[in-house]
Enzyme design. Structure first.
Site, mmCIF file in Angstrom:
data_model
loop_
_atom_site.group_PDB
_atom_site.id
_atom_site.type_symbol
_atom_site.label_atom_id
_atom_site.label_comp_id
_atom_site.label_asym_id
_atom_site.label_seq_id
_atom_site.Cartn_x
_atom_site.Cartn_y
_atom_site.Cartn_z
ATOM 1 C CB CYS A 1 -0.932 0.007 1.213
ATOM 2 S SG CYS A 1 -2.152 -1.317 1.209
ATOM 3 N NE ARG B 1 -5.005 -0.649 -3.940
ATOM 4 C CZ ARG B 1 -4.156 -1.171 -3.064
ATOM 5 N NH1 ARG B 1 -3.273 -0.373 -2.462
ATOM 6 N NH2 ARG B 1 -4.172 -2.460 -2.787
#
Length: 302
Positions: free
Chosen positions: A205, A251
């Site tokens: 991430c 995201r």
């Protein structure tokens, strides 16, 4: 009147008389490359390429081979390959680069160091090109050779040093944005606490994978689409960096919201993978938009 007379005759480019020699030389080089690297590729497929940060490697490897073969075939049709003869200085340089690449490969195989094995592909390929056609052939094949840099497998400590600042920045940015909207969210390092859920910003991430994938795709797009100028290409390629970082922030923010309102299974299940693919598509589309906007101020493509 015969039907054959109604069919227009197509003029196909004639292959050069040296095409057979070119095919034989290319086949021998491809065979030598496979003999040298195929065992390592099998090892990579089981471990290194299975990791998210290296998942793009086999696809880019296939592109490098394909782009190089297409370029060589086009040069052969133009009769340019027979004119590319390496000079004595280029032969020496090519031999030195090739030996250095082979030494790097041998050290990597003996020590099972993925970094050395993957890194050796660039000097080995560059040395072969210099020995075959000198700097003129190197100039024609510079892009497939440059893309081999994306195949380098970096060790875990190097990735940690690179992703750690990105993870902290992403977690801080997401926390500040969502907190400003009224969401009960707190941050401790790379750990986000939202409601009853604790979400850890992992390496995947951090945005590094998106950055690598988008810059590689952008570079291939520019190579195939022929940018109007070097400045145009640099600006489009450079825009991939902020676009990828911004898309990753979006995201992570979406996943936090899905987890908070829909539960852990929704936020970290199918939506986790789908959000990455969807936002990558949006980021790639944004890259095309940047190219289109810059095209309005440039000269027509040749």
């Amino acid at each position: 009147m015969r039907v054959s007379n109604l069919v227009p005759k197509l003029a196909f480019p004639m292959a050069s008389p040296h095409v057979a020699d070119w095919v034989k030389a290319g086949a021998l080089l491809a065979l030598a490359w496979l003999v040298l690297y195929l065992p390592s590729y099998f090892d990579f497929a089981q471990i290194a390429w299975a990791r998210d940060e290296n998942a793009h490697a086999p696809f880019l490897l296939a592109f490098c081979f394909g782009a190089g073969l297409v370029r060589l075939r086009n040069l052969d049709r133009l009769g340019a390959l027979t004119l590319m003869k390496p000079r004595s200085g280029e032969l020496v340089t090519g031999a030195v680069v090739l030996v250095a690449g082979l030494a790097c490969f041998v050290l990597g195989r003996l020590g099972q160091v993925e970094l050395f094995i993957s890194l050796s592909q660039l000097p080995v390929a560059t040395g072969i090109v210099l020995l075959t056609g000198g700097r003129h052939l190197l100039r024609q094949l510079w892009f497939p050779l440059a893309m081999l840099a994306y195949l380098i497998i970096w060790p875990g400590w190097a990735l940690n040093e690179l992703t750690s600042p990105l993870k902290h920045w992403v977690s801080a940015t997401v926390s500040d944005i969502l907190y400003a909207t009224g969401l009960p969210i707190a941050r401790s390092g790379v750990l986000l606490v939202v409601g009853q859920y604790e979400l850890l910003i992992a390496d995947a991430c951090s945005g590094l994978n998106s950055l690598l994938a988008l810059t590689a795709t952008g570079a291939i797009y520019l190579y195939l689409n022929r940018p109007r100028s070097r400045l145009h290409a640099v600006l489009v390629f450079a825009s991939a960096i902020p676009i990828a970082i911004f898309a990753n922030v979006v995201r992570v923010s979406v996943l936090v919201l899905l987890t908070y309102y829909g539960g852990y299974n929704i936020g970290q299940g199918f939506a986790h993978e789908f959000a990455g693919l969807f936002l990558y598509s949006v980021a790639l589309g944004s890259l095309f938009v940047v190219d289109g906007l810059l095209s309005k101020f440039g000269k027509p493509r040749s």
